[in-house]
Design a protein around this motif. Structure first.
Motif, PDB file in Angstrom:
ATOM      1  N   SER A  30       0.668  -1.311   0.065  1.00 47.20           N
ATOM      2  CA  SER A  30      -0.049   0.035   0.063  1.00 47.20           C
ATOM      3  C   SER A  30       0.852   1.312  -0.011  1.00 47.20           C
ATOM      4  CB  SER A  30      -0.991   0.135   1.203  1.00 47.20           C
ATOM      5  OG  SER A  30      -0.027  -0.233   2.462  1.00 47.20           O
ATOM      6  N   SER A  31       2.157   1.273   0.036  1.00 47.67           N
ATOM      7  CA  SER A  31       3.069   2.171  -0.111  1.00 47.67           C
ATOM      8  C   SER A  31       3.279   2.674  -1.519  1.00 47.67           C
ATOM      9  CB  SER A  31       4.460   2.037   0.444  1.00 47.67           C
ATOM     10  OG  SER A  31       4.354   1.588   1.896  1.00 47.67           O
ATOM     11  N   TYR A  32       2.734   1.992  -2.389  1.00 47.83           N
ATOM     12  CA  TYR A  32       3.033   2.161  -3.885  1.00 47.83           C
ATOM     13  C   TYR A  32       1.730   2.289  -4.484  1.00 47.83           C
ATOM     14  CZ  TYR A  32       7.657   0.370  -2.575  1.00 47.83           C
ATOM     15  OH  TYR A  32       8.854  -0.065  -1.879  1.00 47.83           O
ATOM     16  N   ALA A  33       1.672   3.460  -5.497  1.00 49.04           N
ATOM     17  CA  ALA A  33       0.974   3.287  -6.531  1.00 49.04           C
ATOM     18  C   ALA A  33       1.278   2.542  -7.730  1.00 49.04           C
ATOM     19  CB  ALA A  33       0.913   4.968  -7.276  1.00 49.04           C
ATOM     20  N   PHE A  47       1.753   3.308 -21.651  1.00 48.35           N
ATOM     21  CA  PHE A  47       0.802   3.492 -20.349  1.00 48.35           C
ATOM     22  C   PHE A  47      -0.435   2.800 -20.778  1.00 48.35           C
ATOM     23  CE2 PHE A  47      -0.714   4.610 -16.401  1.00 48.35           C
ATOM     24  CZ  PHE A  47      -2.193   5.254 -16.862  1.00 48.35           C
ATOM     25  N   VAL A  48      -0.935   1.971 -19.762  1.00 48.55           N
ATOM     26  CA  VAL A  48      -2.303   1.358 -20.047  1.00 48.55           C
ATOM     27  C   VAL A  48      -3.148   1.783 -18.830  1.00 48.55           C
ATOM     28  CG1 VAL A  48      -3.588  -0.872 -19.943  1.00 48.55           C
ATOM     29  CG2 VAL A  48      -1.199  -0.788 -21.179  1.00 48.55           C
ATOM     30  N   ALA A  49      -2.767   1.590 -17.614  1.00 47.85           N
ATOM     31  CA  ALA A  49      -3.714   2.108 -16.656  1.00 47.85           C
ATOM     32  C   ALA A  49      -3.080   2.299 -15.292  1.00 47.85           C
ATOM     33  CB  ALA A  49      -4.908   0.964 -16.119  1.00 47.85           C
ATOM     34  N   ALA A  50      -3.418   2.970 -14.504  1.00 48.38           N
ATOM     35  CA  ALA A  50      -2.908   3.350 -12.903  1.00 48.38           C
ATOM     36  C   ALA A  50      -3.807   3.114 -11.809  1.00 48.38           C
ATOM     37  CB  ALA A  50      -2.131   4.522 -13.035  1.00 48.38           C
ATOM     38  N   VAL A  51      -3.641   3.126 -10.550  1.00 45.25           N
ATOM     39  CA  VAL A  51      -4.397   3.151  -9.436  1.00 45.25           C
ATOM     40  C   VAL A  51      -3.515   3.669  -8.460  1.00 45.25           C
ATOM     41  CG1 VAL A  51      -3.594   0.604  -8.677  1.00 45.25           C
ATOM     42  CG2 VAL A  51      -5.750   1.788  -8.073  1.00 45.25           C
ATOM     43  N   SER A  52      -4.118   4.535  -7.555  1.00 44.83           N
ATOM     44  CA  SER A  52      -3.370   5.010  -6.502  1.00 44.83           C
ATOM     45  C   SER A  52      -3.161   4.007  -5.218  1.00 44.83           C
ATOM     46  CB  SER A  52      -4.519   6.440  -5.924  1.00 44.83           C
ATOM     47  OG  SER A  52      -5.751   5.835  -5.445  1.00 44.83           O
ATOM     48  N   ALA A 102       2.346   9.460  -6.045  1.00 51.11           N
ATOM     49  CA  ALA A 102       0.804   9.329  -5.656  1.00 51.11           C
ATOM     50  C   ALA A 102       0.028   8.537  -6.779  1.00 51.11           C
ATOM     51  CB  ALA A 102       0.136  10.724  -5.410  1.00 51.11           C
ATOM     52  N   LEU A 103       0.257   9.049  -7.733  1.00 51.30           N
ATOM     53  CA  LEU A 103      -0.359   8.316  -9.163  1.00 51.30           C
ATOM     54  C   LEU A 103       0.479   8.611 -10.346  1.00 51.30           C
ATOM     55  CD1 LEU A 103      -3.051   6.828  -9.934  1.00 51.30           C
ATOM     56  CD2 LEU A 103      -3.701   8.878 -10.651  1.00 51.30           C
ATOM     57  N   VAL A 104       0.763   7.678 -11.082  1.00 49.94           N
ATOM     58  CA  VAL A 104       1.612   7.720 -12.340  1.00 49.94           C
ATOM     59  C   VAL A 104       1.058   7.409 -13.521  1.00 49.94           C
ATOM     60  CG1 VAL A 104       3.943   7.375 -13.423  1.00 49.94           C
ATOM     61  CG2 VAL A 104       3.522   7.361 -10.944  1.00 49.94           C
ATOM     62  N   VAL A 105       0.623   8.319 -14.352  1.00 51.12           N
ATOM     63  CA  VAL A 105      -0.167   7.992 -15.652  1.00 51.12           C
ATOM     64  C   VAL A 105       0.805   8.126 -16.923  1.00 51.12           C
ATOM     65  CG1 VAL A 105      -2.184   8.808 -14.437  1.00 51.12           C
ATOM     66  CG2 VAL A 105      -0.785  10.342 -15.900  1.00 51.12           C
ATOM     67  N   THR A 106       2.010   7.755 -16.475  1.00 53.81           N
ATOM     68  CA  THR A 106       3.171   7.683 -17.712  1.00 53.81           C
ATOM     69  C   THR A 106       3.573   6.124 -17.610  1.00 53.81           C
ATOM     70  OG1 THR A 106       4.867   8.653 -16.491  1.00 53.81           O
ATOM     71  CG2 THR A 106       3.403  10.142 -17.752  1.00 53.81           C
ATOM     72  N   THR A 107       4.984   6.062 -18.242  1.00 53.38           N
ATOM     73  CA  THR A 107       5.584   4.939 -18.095  1.00 53.38           C
ATOM     74  C   THR A 107       6.707   5.086 -16.996  1.00 53.38           C
ATOM     75  OG1 THR A 107       7.251   5.341 -19.801  1.00 53.38           O
ATOM     76  CG2 THR A 107       5.251   4.224 -20.408  1.00 53.38           C
ATOM     77  N   GLN A 108       6.865   6.283 -16.385  1.00 52.39           N
ATOM     78  CA  GLN A 108       7.912   6.353 -15.473  1.00 52.39           C
ATOM     79  C   GLN A 108       7.688   5.795 -14.237  1.00 52.39           C
ATOM     80  OE1 GLN A 108      10.821   7.960 -16.480  1.00 52.39           O
ATOM     81  NE2 GLN A 108       9.651   7.615 -18.604  1.00 52.39           N
ATOM     82  N   TYR A 109       7.912   4.639 -13.957  1.00 51.45           N
ATOM     83  CA  TYR A 109       7.723   3.866 -12.709  1.00 51.45           C
ATOM     84  C   TYR A 109       8.919   3.508 -12.081  1.00 51.45           C
ATOM     85  CZ  TYR A 109       2.714   3.582 -12.986  1.00 51.45           C
ATOM     86  OH  TYR A 109       1.306   3.791 -13.034  1.00 51.45           O
ATOM     87  N   ASP A 110       8.984   3.441 -10.993  1.00 51.01           N
ATOM     88  CA  ASP A 110      10.366   2.766 -10.247  1.00 51.01           C
ATOM     89  C   ASP A 110      10.677   1.427 -10.139  1.00 51.01           C
ATOM     90  OD1 ASP A 110       9.010   5.141  -7.746  1.00 51.01           O
ATOM     91  OD2 ASP A 110      10.704   5.468  -9.546  1.00 51.01           O
TER      92      ASP A 110
END
Length: 122
Positions: A30-33, A47-52, A102-110
């Motif tokens: 739950s620490s991650y979007a 990018f396809v979909a994201a959730v907070s 908080a929410l990432v709506v691109t491909t820039q994930y960690d």
């Protein structure tokens, strides 16, 4: 750090459905979007979909809006992608990804999983 493992990919006919899962381990889920990103052969990641983090906010690419649903179960440390009315152009490797933002709506994930193949036949 979080480790991510996708499952649920496969071969399906156009118009069919698949449900992808992503099991998370390590740091508190739950620490991650979370998000789903896909990559077709010869194309850039999309990018396809994201959730907070708590699951209350979702966001979709226009190409999947109304057909795909992202959700998460923080008690089970699992992310889902329900894919309905699949089209051949949905064929790709689908990646589960995590971010401390908080929410990432691109491909820039960690953090990224290894991916699961989805193939939609016409």
């Amino acid at each position: 750090q979080v480790q991510l493992v996708e499952s649920g990919g496969g071969l399906v006919q156009a118009g069919g459905s698949l449900r992808l899962s992503c099991a998370a381990s390590g740091r508190t889920f739950s620490s991650y979007a979370m998000g789903w990103i896909r990559q077709a052969p010869g194309k850039e990641r999309e990018f396809v979909a994201a959730v907070s983090k708590a699951g209350g906010v979702t966001y979709y690419a226009d190409s999947v809006k109304g057909r795909f649903t992202i959700s998460r179960d923080n008690a089970e440390n699992t992310l889902y992608l329900q894919m309905n009315i699949l089209k051949p152009e949905d064929s790709a490797v689908y990646y589960c990804a995590a971010s401390t933002r908080a929410l990432v709506v691109t491909t820039q994930y960690d953090y990224w999983g290894q991916g699961t193949q989805v193939t939609v036949s016409s």
